[in-house]
Write a protein that holds these residues in place. Structure first.
Motif, PDB file in Angstrom:
ATOM      1  N   SER A  83      -8.023 -85.224  72.979  1.00  0.00           N
ATOM      2  CA  SER A  83      -9.552 -84.673  72.599  1.00  0.00           C
ATOM      3  C   SER A  83      -9.633 -83.201  73.561  1.00  0.00           C
ATOM      4  O   SER A  83      -8.960 -83.262  74.294  1.00  0.00           O
ATOM      5  N   ARG A  95     -17.402 -84.839  60.721  1.00  0.00           N
ATOM      6  CA  ARG A  95     -17.910 -85.469  62.178  1.00  0.00           C
ATOM      7  C   ARG A  95     -18.318 -86.904  60.350  1.00  0.00           C
ATOM      8  O   ARG A  95     -18.457 -87.986  61.040  1.00  0.00           O
ATOM      9  N   GLY A 143     -16.378 -88.810  58.432  1.00  0.00           N
ATOM     10  CA  GLY A 143     -15.653 -89.891  59.532  1.00  0.00           C
ATOM     11  C   GLY A 143     -14.705 -89.262  59.543  1.00  0.00           C
ATOM     12  O   GLY A 143     -13.761 -89.776  59.984  1.00  0.00           O
ATOM     13  N   VAL A 185     -13.534 -86.714  61.652  1.00  0.00           N
ATOM     14  CA  VAL A 185     -13.498 -86.973  63.891  1.00  0.00           C
ATOM     15  C   VAL A 185     -14.631 -87.982  64.539  1.00  0.00           C
ATOM     16  O   VAL A 185     -15.970 -88.084  64.541  1.00  0.00           O
ATOM     17  N   THR A 186     -15.277 -87.879  65.822  1.00  0.00           N
ATOM     18  CA  THR A 186     -15.940 -88.095  66.611  1.00  0.00           C
ATOM     19  C   THR A 186     -15.887 -87.426  68.204  1.00  0.00           C
ATOM     20  O   THR A 186     -14.851 -86.827  68.153  1.00  0.00           O
ATOM     21  N   GLN A 241     -17.810 -87.376  71.995  1.00  0.00           N
ATOM     22  CA  GLN A 241     -18.371 -88.174  72.824  1.00  0.00           C
ATOM     23  C   GLN A 241     -18.603 -86.887  74.063  1.00  0.00           C
ATOM     24  O   GLN A 241     -17.548 -87.032  74.428  1.00  0.00           O
ATOM     25  N   TRP A 284     -14.122 -83.681  71.122  1.00  0.00           N
ATOM     26  CA  TRP A 284     -13.514 -84.291  70.386  1.00  0.00           C
ATOM     27  C   TRP A 284     -12.774 -84.801  69.768  1.00  0.00           C
ATOM     28  O   TRP A 284     -11.654 -84.400  70.510  1.00  0.00           O
ATOM     29  N   LYS A 285     -12.284 -85.752  69.258  1.00  0.00           N
ATOM     30  CA  LYS A 285     -11.159 -85.914  68.625  1.00  0.00           C
ATOM     31  C   LYS A 285     -10.525 -86.952  67.118  1.00  0.00           C
ATOM     32  O   LYS A 285     -12.172 -87.442  66.852  1.00  0.00           O
ATOM     33  N   ASN A 331     -10.470 -89.349  63.719  1.00  0.00           N
ATOM     34  CA  ASN A 331     -11.148 -90.611  63.829  1.00  0.00           C
ATOM     35  C   ASN A 331     -10.023 -91.403  63.283  1.00  0.00           C
ATOM     36  O   ASN A 331      -9.214 -91.280  62.135  1.00  0.00           O
ATOM     37  N   LYS A 332      -9.726 -92.702  64.509  1.00  0.00           N
ATOM     38  CA  LYS A 332      -8.165 -93.330  63.998  1.00  0.00           C
ATOM     39  C   LYS A 332      -9.083 -94.611  63.180  1.00  0.00           C
ATOM     40  O   LYS A 332      -9.355 -95.443  63.914  1.00  0.00           O
ATOM     41  N   LYS A 333      -8.767 -94.550  62.172  1.00  0.00           N
ATOM     42  CA  LYS A 333      -9.234 -95.616  60.801  1.00  0.00           C
ATOM     43  C   LYS A 333      -8.792 -97.359  60.941  1.00  0.00           C
ATOM     44  O   LYS A 333      -7.066 -96.792  60.976  1.00  0.00           O
TER      45      LYS A 333
END
Length: 746
Positions: free
Chosen positions: A698, A729, A732, A734-735, A737, A741-742, A744-746
């Motif tokens: 992140s 984002r 879908g 990246v996310t 918090q 930023w990091k 997005n692991k699906k």
């Protein structure tokens, strides 16, 4: 028991008092004269009842004066005055009854003339009880104070409202009041009665408030919504001719000469002139947004506001009002960018009239500039106005303004003999030497001019490619003007594009002279033009043959050059010859390519047509085929099958109505916009971002921005990066918090 000494002392004082009262007369002759004088004086000073006492004959003033001389020599004046004041107190119920009667009548009628009669009646009581002037200042002052004190004590709480109505009735009528029937002219003699009763001093602030309200009513009535003419001069003339004569009654009562009255009115006149300016300033401040819209017809209103602001310190109110109006009426998604820019330009011009140093403009413009930076089409609208390509035909640039290079803020030269300090209300970020011309101010919305230069190149490319008659004089003139503003270096690419267009016509004439062709391509140098819309379409049949034939002749003329076709751009004039009719129209090349495929066979599926051309999505294909369906050349059947109609079908009541076809079809946009170019570049930079987040986990937005600066050609600011990350984002990818930023692991 009293001692002999005390008795002797009392007897001596008694004898002294007797001699004083008897005035050395024999026997008690002096006492008799004193008693007679007391009776004459008491009868003269006794307060009369005006409601019942008939008119008395004139008193014998010589006898009265002798009587008061006797009392004065006997040192009895204080006692007779005390007796007189006591008699007044006993008779004051008569005045109280009169006051209650008149006030009750006013409460029922609200007629200020009733209060006028009350004031005159009180003056009658005052004069009826008034001691003779010959009795001296002491008795007169004591009487006046006692009478006024009682009158003020019996006036009810509603009297100030009634008195205000009476004072208002003496003012000159407003235009809205002149139509009302008025049986009697205002009674100006009440001002003398006010002076007699001491009402002017007691209600001085109330009288001033009446004049203030009268000024406010007149200003609002005469000036609201009238911006085409100067109002301040007329207001001051009205003040001099209508209000100043009234002010003489209230503020120059004791003046004996006109000069003395003028001197007495100087201070209060200045206060009322200040109130005129304040009221007009408040009115124009409330109307400022509409005044700016109406500029330049509202120039006189702006000049009035400027003069008022020099006298009344309400600059902060003007700024807050205009900022609120801009936020409510201008800076919202429903407003068109061109309208926002037009209003912003008007704000620039208007506020420079009101405040030449530019402090007000600096404070008002900041929210507008920040909002315009967030709009994607702001640069395009500014550039379109620069080259006269506004959709409405209006220009943000005044044609009367001289064309000059873009200005930039410079470091202040304190050695300049004409240097002036910044205004006292200027903020810490304000600079006096802000750009003064409108174009420089608009361009300064962005930190870099490169964005404008790129947009200029895109817009010029679109205009050049859209020119059909070969007349590029307007674009050449625009380039010369823009050179003055942006400099020679920034417009070199535009010069090349213009040269390409003239060279293209010369090359086409040469190729046509060698081998005539029905196609007339525009030949440009791809490295000096903005990116053009690309496609993988392969033109079929005779269209491809004509392109190959033309390219061969071109290579013969320019052996070191090779044509790379963009077959989806341009227009094609086509004649479709059918069994019973010929359909002539102008269409984009893609539609011409589809109809040519029907030379091979009469029935095609949409999938076969798309596969035949290649590089065409199904939506574009359906739109293109729909054109021929509307023209009655093709017929759409089930399962997206299209059949060539060699013979026109008769229209039925339930059949599909053919839509009218315009003479020239809408051409697709040839040049890739700056936003599209930036989006494509950000897709490249996404690979860098994805690699960072994969290797480092992140990261904050600041850290990503810092690392991206090492990537070649990266020139985005952190706000643009933030918008791109937010878009990622939503997709879908990246996310985020706590600002980190990091992926997005699906």
């Amino acid at each position: 028991m009293a001692t002999d000494a005390v008795r002797a002392q009392v007897a001596a004082k008694w004898q002294d008092s007797f001699n004083r009262l008897n005035r050395g007369q024999p026997g008690i002759t002096g006492l008799m004269a004193l008693s007679e004088a007391w009776n004459i004086a008491s009868e003269f000073l006794h307060p009369r009842d005006l409601t019942t006492t008939p008119t008395q004959k004139e008193p014998n003033m010589s006898a009265i004066k002798i009587a008061f001389d006797v009392l004065s020599k006997s040192r009895m004046l204080p006692m007779i005055l005390e007796s007189f004041l006591e008699d007044m107190r006993k008779q004051q119920h008569l005045i109280t009854a009169e006051v209650n009667t008149y006030m009750s009548e006013f409460e029922n009628s609200s007629d200020p003339r009733v209060i006028g009669r009350l004031v005159h009646r009180l003056v009658e009581w005052y004069k009826a009880w008034h001691p003779a002037p010959e009795l001296g200042h002491t008795i007169l002052s004591a009487y006046t104070l006692s009478f006024q004190t009682h009158v003020f004590s019996v006036l009810p709480p509603s009297f100030p409202r009634a008195f205000k109505a009476l004072v208002t009735s003496t003012l000159p009528k407003l235009a809205s009041d002149e139509d009302q029937e008025d049986e009697e002219p205002p009674d100006m003699s009440v001002w003398g009665s006010f002076e007699t009763l001491g009402l002017v001093e007691r209600y001085e602030s109330l009288i001033a408030s009446v004049c203030y309200e009268h000024i406010e009513a007149y200003v609002l009535e005469e000036c609201r919504g009238k911006w085409s003419e100067s109002m301040l001069t007329g207001l001051r003339e009205w003040m001099a001719t209508k209000v100043v004569p009234w002010m003489v009654y209230s503020y120059a009562r004791g003046a004996k000469t006109p000069d003395e009255a003028k001197h007495m009115l100087q201070g209060v006149g200045s206060r009322f002139d200040f109130h005129i300016c304040k009221t007009l300033c408040d009115l124009r401040t409330s109307e400022i947004f509409d005044i700016i819209i109406d500029y330049p017809d509202s120039l006189n209103a702006l000049n009035d506001l400027r003069e008022c602001l020099q006298r009344v310190d309400q600059r902060a109110e003007l700024v807050s009002t205009l900022r609120y109006a801009n936020k409510k009426r201008l800076l919202h998604p429903g407003a068109d960018t061109k309208d926002i820019l037009t209003q912003y330009v008007s704000i620039i011009r208007c506020l420079r009239i009101i405040d030449p140093p530019g402090v007000l403009l600096f404070k008002v413009a900041d929210p507008i500039r920040r909002y315009l930076r967030e709009r994607s089409d702001t640069i395009r609208c500014i550039v379109a106005s620069l080259v006269g390509d506004g959709e409405s035909g209006d220009s943000l640039v005044d044609e009367n303004e001289p064309i000059q290079p873009l200005q930039t803020a410079e470091v202040e030269d304190y050695a300049d003999p004409h240097w002036e300090p910044e205004p006292i209300d200027a903020g810490p970020d304000f600079r006096t030497n802000k750009p003064s011309d409108v174009i420089s101010t608009l361009v300064s919305i962005y930190d870099s001019r490169d964005l404008f230069v790129k947009e200029l190149q895109v817009l010029l490319a679109q205009r050049l490619l859209a020119t059909k008659d070969g007349n590029f004089e307007k674009e050449r003139r625009n380039i010369e003007i823009l050179k003055v503003r942006f400099g020679e270096a920034a417009l070199q690419v535009c010069e090349v594009m213009l040269k390409d267009m003239t060279d293209s016509r010369r090359i086409d004439q040469h190729v046509q002279s060698q081998k005539a062709s029905v196609i007339h391509p525009t030949i440009i140098s791809r490295h000096f033009w903005p990116p053009l819309q690309a496609t993988n379409i392969v033109m079929p049949g005779q269209l491809q043959e004509m392109q190959e034939s033309y390219a061969k002749e071109f290579t013969t003329f320019k052996p070191d050059k090779k044509l790379s076709w963009l077959p989806h751009l341009g227009t094609v004039h086509i004649d479709v010859e059918l069994t019973d009719r010929t359909v002539s129209t102008q269409v984009p090349p893609l539609e011409a390519a589809f109809i040519e495929l029907f030379l091979e066979k009469d029935l095609w599926t949409i999938e076969d047509l798309v596969a035949k051309l290649g590089g065409v999505d199904k939506a574009s294909a359906l739109k293109s085929l729909g054109t021929w369906v509307d023209l009655g050349v093709l017929k759409e059947e089930e399962d997206f099958k299209y059949r060539l109609l060699e013979t026109a079908e008769a229209e039925t009541s339930g059949g599909r109505a053919h839509a009218p076809r315009p003479a020239i079809a809408e051409e697709p946009l040839a040049v890739v916009t700056v936003q599209q170019q930036q989006a494509e570049q950000m897709r490249v930079f996404w690979k860098f971002i994805e690699g960072m987040l994969t290797n480092l986990g992140s990261l904050s937005l600041d850290r990503i921005q810092t690392m991206l600066k090492f990537a070649p050609t990266y020139d985005r600011n952190i706000d643009q990066l933030g918008a791109f990350m937010e878009a990622a984002r939503r997709e879908g990818l990246v996310t985020v918090q706590d600002g980190m930023w990091k992926l997005n692991k699906k």
